[in-house]
Design a protein around this motif. Structure first.
Motif, PDB file in Angstrom:
ATOM      1  N   LEU A  55      47.240   3.503 -27.186  1.00  0.00           N
ATOM      2  CA  LEU A  55      46.514   2.251 -27.057  1.00  0.00           C
ATOM      3  C   LEU A  55      45.043   2.565 -26.772  1.00  0.00           C
ATOM      4  N   THR A  98      41.698   0.684 -25.834  1.00  0.00           N
ATOM      5  CA  THR A  98      41.101  -0.595 -25.441  1.00  0.00           C
ATOM      6  C   THR A  98      39.619  -0.579 -25.812  1.00  0.00           C
ATOM      7  N   TYR A 153      46.842   1.798 -31.661  1.00  0.00           N
ATOM      8  CA  TYR A 153      46.759   0.367 -31.375  1.00  0.00           C
ATOM      9  C   TYR A 153      45.366   0.066 -30.824  1.00  0.00           C
ATOM     10  N   ASN A 154      44.651  -0.775 -31.529  1.00  0.00           N
ATOM     11  CA  ASN A 154      43.299  -1.180 -31.140  1.00  0.00           C
ATOM     12  C   ASN A 154      43.383  -2.529 -30.442  1.00  0.00           C
ATOM     13  N   LEU A 155      43.096  -2.542 -29.130  1.00  0.00           N
ATOM     14  CA  LEU A 155      43.141  -3.786 -28.363  1.00  0.00           C
ATOM     15  C   LEU A 155      41.724  -4.188 -27.976  1.00  0.00           C
ATOM     16  N   ASP A 156      41.328  -5.409 -28.328  1.00  0.00           N
ATOM     17  CA  ASP A 156      39.978  -5.874 -28.044  1.00  0.00           C
ATOM     18  C   ASP A 156      39.981  -7.395 -27.943  1.00  0.00           C
ATOM     19  N   ILE A 210      45.350  -5.664 -31.822  1.00  0.00           N
ATOM     20  CA  ILE A 210      45.838  -6.672 -30.881  1.00  0.00           C
ATOM     21  C   ILE A 210      44.628  -7.335 -30.240  1.00  0.00           C
ATOM     22  N   LYS A 211      44.505  -8.643 -30.386  1.00  0.00           N
ATOM     23  CA  LYS A 211      43.444  -9.369 -29.693  1.00  0.00           C
ATOM     24  C   LYS A 211      43.974  -9.828 -28.343  1.00  0.00           C
ATOM     25  N   ALA A 212      43.382  -9.334 -27.268  1.00  0.00           N
ATOM     26  CA  ALA A 212      43.876  -9.664 -25.931  1.00  0.00           C
ATOM     27  C   ALA A 212      42.827  -9.316 -24.884  1.00  0.00           C
ATOM     28  N   MET A 243      49.067  -8.335 -20.499  1.00  0.00           N
ATOM     29  CA  MET A 243      49.135  -6.876 -20.509  1.00  0.00           C
ATOM     30  C   MET A 243      50.499  -6.342 -20.075  1.00  0.00           C
ATOM     31  N   LEU A 247      53.081  -6.736 -22.789  1.00  0.00           N
ATOM     32  CA  LEU A 247      52.721  -5.895 -23.934  1.00  0.00           C
ATOM     33  C   LEU A 247      53.127  -4.449 -23.689  1.00  0.00           C
TER      34      LEU A 247
END
Length: 343
Positions: free
Chosen positions: A7, A9, A33-36, A59-61, A69, A72
């Motif tokens: 992941l 972030t 996994y790109n979370l932004d 993932i938009k979060a 979180m 997820l």
């Protein structure tokens, strides 16, 4: 054998975005996994060339929302977290410190708690040399991993706080981690509020370039690709619980940087305009990255090669930064540099 899940972030930002591309391309056997949250500096257009890859997911979060979180992490069971997500611009932290505390401190704590629950293999916390405070102009003084934390801006204070939280989760709960503290980054896809892309974009549109104070503040400059390779090495080889400084061996003043860019672009130094200094503006940052060098890392870019490549990228990708300047950032710039006279 199960595929590793990493992941990242803040993967729509500048450094995180470059790291996402680096990892997707280098490690096809890893799922990235790109979370932004896609706030003002978040941009997914940089990932058009990888968005169809089988090992890339977005993932938009909001990292500061535990109701998002925790489930997820429970569902995906990530192996590694590389944590870039942060409010990062010092000027904005002076204007609105509360946003920086929420994202950088609370957001990090939420991620740490979620990581602890699932037994994460390693948490990489990407921090900054600004947590050390400032150095004088003695060229023989450097930040090391043992330098006391003495942050001077709301931004650096929020990053120092998050560093201490990461350390506490390691010491108290045994969460495997590394903390990295880098010098100033530059390179492709950097948001145009930062010195180098600000200077390039202003000169390409024949506008004045603002320089705080007398321009003598010194920074150590690190190409973002070299930063990505350093984090990759630390992720795989870094000693558990260790802190690593990542420096580029390129100390230059802000004025030297601006004049160098002007010379490359063939622009007159008459485009320079000195503006009132930033509040709490640190004199000098300089990193000793010897500890990281012991793992086998060294930067691939000299500053001369890196700045040339960066200017060329901004010349070839005008559409990207012009779209940003025509939007929300234009309003911010006019507020931040109220004394600037274009001409």
């Amino acid at each position: 054998m199960a595929r590793k899940k990493i992941l990242v972030t803040g993967g729509a930002g500048f450094i995180g975005g470059n790291f996402v591309q680096y990892m997707v391309n280098k490690y096809p056997a890893y799922d990235i996994y790109n979370l932004d949250l896609l706030t003002y500096a978040g941009d997914l257009t940089k990932h058009r060339n990888i968005e169809s890859r089988d090992n890339y997911f977005f993932i938009k979060a909001d990292i500061a929302d535990p109701d998002t979180m925790i489930p997820l992490f429970d569902k995906e069971r990530f192996d590694y977290v590389v944590h870039f997500a942060a409010e990062s611009h010092v000027d904005r932290s002076i204007t609105d410190p509360g946003v920086f505390v929420r994202t950088n401190v609370l957001g990090t704590q939420v991620l740490l708690e979620a990581s602890k629950r699932i037994g994460l293999s390693k948490f990489i916390h990407v921090s900054t040399d600004e947590v050390y405070g400032e150095l004088d102009f003695d060229p023989n003084t450097f930040f090391t991993e043992d330098t006391p934390l003495q942050p001077n801006s709301p931004y650096s204070a929020s990053k120092a706080s998050s560093d201490l939280l990461v350390r506490a989760y390691y010491e108290t709960y045994g969460l495997p981690m590394n903390i990295t503290r880098c010098s100033n980054n530059y390179g492709p896809y950097q948001f145009p509020e930062k010195l180098i892309p600000l200077t390039i974009s202003r000169l390409l549109t024949n506008e004045k370039v603002p320089i705080y104070g007398d321009g003598k503040n010194i920074r150590d400059w690190l190409h973002v690709s070299d930063h990505c390779s350093a984090i990759d090495l630390i992720l795989h080889e870094g000693g558990n619980g260790e802190i690593y400084n990542v420096g580029g061996y390129n100390e230059l003043s802000n004025l030297e940087i601006v004049k160098m860019i002007m010379a490359i672009l063939g622009k007159s130094e008459g485009f320079i305009e000195f503006v009132p200094d930033r509040l709490g503006h640190d004199k000098r940052y300089a990193i000793n990255p010897a500890k990281l060098a012991e793992l086998g890392w060294k930067p691939a870019y000299t500053f001369e090669n890196g700045i040339g490549q960066t200017i060329l990228w901004y010349l070839e990708n005008k559409q990207w930064w012009e779209g940003i300047l025509n939007g929300e950032y234009e309003h911010y710039f006019s507020k931040q540099y109220v004394s600037l006279k274009n001409g």
